[in-house]
Motif scaffolding. Structure first.
Motif, PDB file in Angstrom:
ATOM      1  N   TYR A 165      55.346   2.750  24.478  1.00  0.00           N
ATOM      2  CA  TYR A 165      55.191   4.074  23.855  1.00  0.00           C
ATOM      3  C   TYR A 165      54.675   5.015  24.924  1.00  0.00           C
ATOM      4  O   TYR A 165      54.255   4.571  26.007  1.00  0.00           O
ATOM      5  N   PHE A 166      54.672   6.340  24.630  1.00  0.00           N
ATOM      6  CA  PHE A 166      54.068   7.255  25.601  1.00  0.00           C
ATOM      7  C   PHE A 166      52.695   7.705  25.090  1.00  0.00           C
ATOM      8  O   PHE A 166      52.587   8.251  23.991  1.00  0.00           O
ATOM      9  N   PRO A 167      51.627   7.472  25.872  1.00  0.00           N
ATOM     10  CA  PRO A 167      50.283   7.892  25.448  1.00  0.00           C
ATOM     11  C   PRO A 167      50.070   9.369  25.795  1.00  0.00           C
ATOM     12  O   PRO A 167      49.731   9.704  26.923  1.00  0.00           O
ATOM     13  N   TYR A 168      50.288  10.231  24.821  1.00  0.00           N
ATOM     14  CA  TYR A 168      50.250  11.676  25.071  1.00  0.00           C
ATOM     15  C   TYR A 168      48.830  12.197  24.856  1.00  0.00           C
ATOM     16  O   TYR A 168      48.245  11.977  23.793  1.00  0.00           O
ATOM     17  N   ALA A 169      48.280  12.861  25.861  1.00  0.00           N
ATOM     18  CA  ALA A 169      46.926  13.409  25.729  1.00  0.00           C
ATOM     19  C   ALA A 169      47.013  14.789  25.087  1.00  0.00           C
ATOM     20  O   ALA A 169      47.680  15.682  25.597  1.00  0.00           O
ATOM     21  N   ALA A 170      46.367  14.937  23.923  1.00  0.00           N
ATOM     22  CA  ALA A 170      46.406  16.213  23.207  1.00  0.00           C
ATOM     23  C   ALA A 170      44.988  16.583  22.826  1.00  0.00           C
ATOM     24  O   ALA A 170      44.352  15.878  22.032  1.00  0.00           O
ATOM     25  N   CYS A 171      44.481  17.654  23.424  1.00  0.00           N
ATOM     26  CA  CYS A 171      43.130  18.144  23.133  1.00  0.00           C
ATOM     27  C   CYS A 171      42.092  17.021  23.273  1.00  0.00           C
ATOM     28  O   CYS A 171      41.243  16.820  22.412  1.00  0.00           O
ATOM     29  N   GLY A 172      42.201  16.285  24.348  1.00  0.00           N
ATOM     30  CA  GLY A 172      41.205  15.257  24.659  1.00  0.00           C
ATOM     31  C   GLY A 172      41.377  13.951  23.906  1.00  0.00           C
ATOM     32  O   GLY A 172      40.540  13.051  24.023  1.00  0.00           O
ATOM     33  N   LYS A 173      42.431  13.848  23.110  1.00  0.00           N
ATOM     34  CA  LYS A 173      42.673  12.575  22.394  1.00  0.00           C
ATOM     35  C   LYS A 173      44.086  12.084  22.721  1.00  0.00           C
ATOM     36  O   LYS A 173      44.964  12.879  23.019  1.00  0.00           O
ATOM     37  N   VAL A 174      44.254  10.756  22.608  1.00  0.00           N
ATOM     38  CA  VAL A 174      45.581  10.201  22.917  1.00  0.00           C
ATOM     39  C   VAL A 174      46.358   9.961  21.631  1.00  0.00           C
ATOM     40  O   VAL A 174      45.834   9.374  20.681  1.00  0.00           O
ATOM     41  N   ILE A 175      47.605  10.461  21.602  1.00  0.00           N
ATOM     42  CA  ILE A 175      48.499  10.064  20.517  1.00  0.00           C
ATOM     43  C   ILE A 175      49.616   9.223  21.133  1.00  0.00           C
ATOM     44  O   ILE A 175      50.088   9.525  22.223  1.00  0.00           O
ATOM     45  N   LYS A 176      49.971   8.154  20.450  1.00  0.00           N
ATOM     46  CA  LYS A 176      50.969   7.232  21.001  1.00  0.00           C
ATOM     47  C   LYS A 176      52.325   7.564  20.397  1.00  0.00           C
ATOM     48  O   LYS A 176      52.517   7.456  19.187  1.00  0.00           O
ATOM     49  N   LEU A 177      53.256   7.966  21.260  1.00  0.00           N
ATOM     50  CA  LEU A 177      54.567   8.403  20.774  1.00  0.00           C
ATOM     51  C   LEU A 177      55.622   7.335  21.034  1.00  0.00           C
ATOM     52  O   LEU A 177      55.769   6.878  22.174  1.00  0.00           O
ATOM     53  N   PRO A 178      56.372   6.939  20.011  1.00  0.00           N
ATOM     54  CA  PRO A 178      57.423   5.932  20.193  1.00  0.00           C
ATOM     55  C   PRO A 178      58.446   6.385  21.234  1.00  0.00           C
ATOM     56  O   PRO A 178      58.855   7.551  21.238  1.00  0.00           O
ATOM     57  N   SER A 179      58.858   5.469  22.099  1.00  0.00           N
ATOM     58  CA  SER A 179      59.706   5.849  23.245  1.00  0.00           C
ATOM     59  C   SER A 179      60.967   4.988  23.337  1.00  0.00           C
ATOM     60  O   SER A 179      61.370   4.597  24.419  1.00  0.00           O
ATOM     61  N   THR A 180      61.543   4.689  22.178  1.00  0.00           N
ATOM     62  CA  THR A 180      62.817   3.952  22.158  1.00  0.00           C
ATOM     63  C   THR A 180      63.949   4.943  21.945  1.00  0.00           C
ATOM     64  O   THR A 180      63.881   5.784  21.050  1.00  0.00           O
ATOM     65  N   ALA A 181      64.991   4.829  22.788  1.00  0.00           N
ATOM     66  CA  ALA A 181      66.088   5.803  22.748  1.00  0.00           C
ATOM     67  C   ALA A 181      67.086   5.473  21.631  1.00  0.00           C
ATOM     68  O   ALA A 181      67.026   4.410  21.008  1.00  0.00           O
ATOM     69  N   CYS A 182      67.983   6.434  21.436  1.00  0.00           N
ATOM     70  CA  CYS A 182      68.956   6.377  20.344  1.00  0.00           C
ATOM     71  C   CYS A 182      70.070   5.350  20.655  1.00  0.00           C
ATOM     72  O   CYS A 182      70.812   5.511  21.628  1.00  0.00           O
ATOM     73  N   ASP A 183      70.156   4.295  19.816  1.00  0.00           N
ATOM     74  CA  ASP A 183      71.124   3.208  20.030  1.00  0.00           C
ATOM     75  C   ASP A 183      72.564   3.691  20.082  1.00  0.00           C
ATOM     76  O   ASP A 183      73.350   3.239  20.917  1.00  0.00           O
ATOM     77  N   GLU A 184      72.872   4.605  19.176  1.00  0.00           N
ATOM     78  CA  GLU A 184      74.257   5.082  19.060  1.00  0.00           C
ATOM     79  C   GLU A 184      74.670   5.822  20.345  1.00  0.00           C
ATOM     80  O   GLU A 184      75.772   5.631  20.868  1.00  0.00           O
TER      81      GLU A 184
END
Ligand code: R2B
Ligand code: URA
Length: 308
Positions: A165-184
């Motif tokens: 996943y991508f650990p995105y830093a937003a306002c001092g906190k980390v949000i984990k964003l799914p990073s799997t691409a589109c199969d189709e």
């Protein structure tokens, strides 16, 4: 992990998640030198379906010229100046061209400059009400068990700590964003690569903050691991995590597209097989050839709607 519904928007438009934008009178896309008041974004960009991004300015300029040459006979109304018209010139940071339904821009090296370009291009295409969007990163990479010239297509972008996943830093906190691409999109694109007769691999990509130690190279300014430890790590990445390549953007690129609910694809030409070494020693012409072959597949892919 923050859970996002990975279902793409059914009309392929960008979905922003920021209520604050409703209260902004004029949105200045500072790094592009474009705003949504002085430019009629819907008129200028409303027909965009593909966004093709890559690191270097020069490569994206060449891609714009090559796409123009490919399409000019098929589309007689195509503006002959479009491959020379840098739409982000005023910003002084990126280059941007629009050739028919494809927006082309560079993103620099690494997450910092990529993240800025993605925020601004996603807003631009949201204001433009563009639909049926697919974002493509066309880059270079270091193959892991893949020979130079192989087209490495990313399934999931991993962090340099091998997290999916991508650990995105937003306002001092980390949000984990799914990073799997589109199969189709991976399937469609790989059929084009196959038809072009190129060798390709589909697997996971480790996106690092650093070209040297982050990718386990032993030829940086610093190194405190042995060549054996490096090789053991690379082999484990391949056998345990199905990693096929290293580069510096895919994880964020895919995660941001998922967040905006648009399709994404990362395809990179391998410059070397990291199991055989760290330095990129192939002649410049050979490396240019690998990139050009990938560019030609991307040209076929984005031109498909115009083929009879
Ligand atoms: C591939 O190549 C660049 C480093 O040489 C970087 O932008 C990447 O992802
Ligand atoms: N780009 C990278 O990030 N790593 C490589 O080894 C080659 C290109």
């Amino acid at each position: 992990m923050t859970s996002y519904d990975l279902q793409m928007n059914s009309d392929g438009s960008v979905q922003l998640q920021n209520e604050n934008l409703k209260n902004i009178d004029v949105d200045f896309l500072y790094h592009f030198g474009i705003d949504n008041k002085t430019t009629n974004l819907e008129k200028a960009f409303g027909d965009v379906n593909f966004v093709v991004m890559g690191g270097s300015e020069g490569r994206m300029e060449s891609f714009a010229k090559a796409l123009y040459n490919h399409l000019k006979d098929k589309l007689p109304d195509l503006d002959p100046q479009c491959a020379q018209n840098d739409l982000a010139k005023k910003g002084g940071r990126y280059v941007m061209f629009k050739i028919a339904n494809t927006l082309i821009l560079n993103h620099g090296m690494g997450f910092g400059s990529l993240s800025i370009a993605l925020h601004e291009v996603l807003k631009l295409l949201f204001y433009a009400k563009a639909k049926n969007l697919t974002f493509i990163r066309m880059g270079t990479c270091g193959g892991v068990g893949q020979e130079a010239g192989t087209i490495c297509i990313t399934k999931t972008g991993y962090t340099q700590l091998i997290e999916p996943y991508f650990p995105y830093a937003a306002c001092g906190k980390v949000i984990k964003l799914p990073s799997t691409a589109c199969d189709e999109t991976i399937k469609n694109f790989s059929e084009h690569v196959d038809r072009a007769g190129l060798t390709y691999a589909i697997g996971n990509t480790v996106s690092t903050d650093d070209f040297y130690e982050g990718q386990g190279r032993t030829d940086g300014a610093f190194c405190h691991y042995t060549s054996e430890e490096k090789l053991q790590w690379l082999r484990e990445l391949s056998s345990v995590h199905n990693v096929i390549n290293f580069e510096m953007e895919a994880c964020l690129f895919i995660a941001s597209c998922n967040r905006a609910k648009v399709k994404s694809l990362c395809a990179c030409a391998a410059m070397l097989n990291r199991l055989n070494g760290d330095q990129i020693t192939s002649p410049k012409e050979k490396l240019g050839e690998y990139v050009e072959k990938l560019m030609n597949v991307v040209i076929e892919f984005v031109s498909a709607p115009f083929e009879k």
